[in-house]
Design a protein around this motif. Structure first.
Motif, PDB file in Angstrom:
ATOM      1  N   UNK A   1      10.664  -4.510  -1.151  1.00  0.00           N
ATOM      2  CA  UNK A   1       9.931  -3.906  -0.042  1.00  0.00           C
ATOM      3  C   UNK A   1       8.510  -4.451   0.021  1.00  0.00           C
ATOM      4  N   UNK A   2       8.083  -4.820   1.195  1.00  0.00           N
ATOM      5  CA  UNK A   2       6.713  -5.256   1.397  1.00  0.00           C
ATOM      6  C   UNK A   2       5.838  -4.027   1.633  1.00  0.00           C
ATOM      7  N   UNK A   3       6.312  -3.119   2.467  1.00  0.00           N
ATOM      8  CA  UNK A   3       5.612  -1.874   2.768  1.00  0.00           C
ATOM      9  C   UNK A   3       6.594  -0.737   2.564  1.00  0.00           C
ATOM     10  N   UNK A   4       6.147   0.300   1.871  1.00  0.00           N
ATOM     11  CA  UNK A   4       7.000   1.453   1.606  1.00  0.00           C
ATOM     12  C   UNK A   4       6.293   2.700   2.135  1.00  0.00           C
ATOM     13  N   UNK A   5       6.385   2.913   3.432  1.00  0.00           N
ATOM     14  CA  UNK A   5       5.708   4.038   4.061  1.00  0.00           C
ATOM     15  C   UNK A   5       6.391   5.371   3.782  1.00  0.00           C
ATOM     16  N   UNK A   6       7.696   5.354   3.576  1.00  0.00           N
ATOM     17  CA  UNK A   6       8.413   6.614   3.386  1.00  0.00           C
ATOM     18  C   UNK A   6       7.999   7.300   2.087  1.00  0.00           C
TER      19      UNK A   6
END
Length: 146
Positions: free
Chosen positions: A106-111
């Motif tokens: 994952x590059x971005x893990x907003x969750x």
């Protein structure tokens, strides 16, 4: 242009759409088999598959040229575009909550950030890849309160 020329052009465009759609569906199947993780496979199973189906439906509509058949094909396309994103979202969310998502990819893990900010501990442990919290499966398979 004469009627025969229009028919020939429509048939050629129909064949191009059918072959392009078949290619996208084939690419979706190959991606679902070859991609390394759940989110990549989910993406491969929804994006090119939907575009491929729509191209096949356009090719069929150009070939059939009948009002009732074309409207039925339009309905199939609309339902596919409505259900594929929702199904992909639910599969991704379920996979995330059960620890099937590889956090190293994952590059971005907003969750995870949003769940922690909301005070919900039903997040995955990025280090171990295992689910934690109330939604996680019991290690011994027992269902119920802990």
């Amino acid at each position: 242009m004469s009627e025969e020329q229009w028919t020939l052009v429509a048939d050629v465009v129909s064949v191009v759409c059918l072959l392009g759609g078949a290619f996208f569906v084939l690419a979706a199947g190959a991606g679902a088999l070859r991609f390394p993780d759940l989110l990549s496979r989910m993406h491969a199973g929804t994006k090119p598959q939907t575009l491929g189906l729509i191209l096949v439906l356009v090719g069929l509509a150009l070939r059939l040229r009948e009002g009732g058949a074309v409207w039925a094909l339009v309905l199939v396309a609309v339902f596919q575009m409505l259900t594929a994103p929702v199904a992909a979202h639910m599969v991704g969310r379920a996979g995330y909550r059960t620890g099937k998502v590889r956090h190293d990819l994952l590059v971005v893990d907003e969750l995870t950030r949003d769940l922690r900010a909301a005070g919900n501990d039903a997040t995955d442990d990025p280090e171990s890849g295992e689910a934690t919290g109330p939604d996680a499966p019991e290690p011994d398979g027992v269902v119920g309160p802990r």
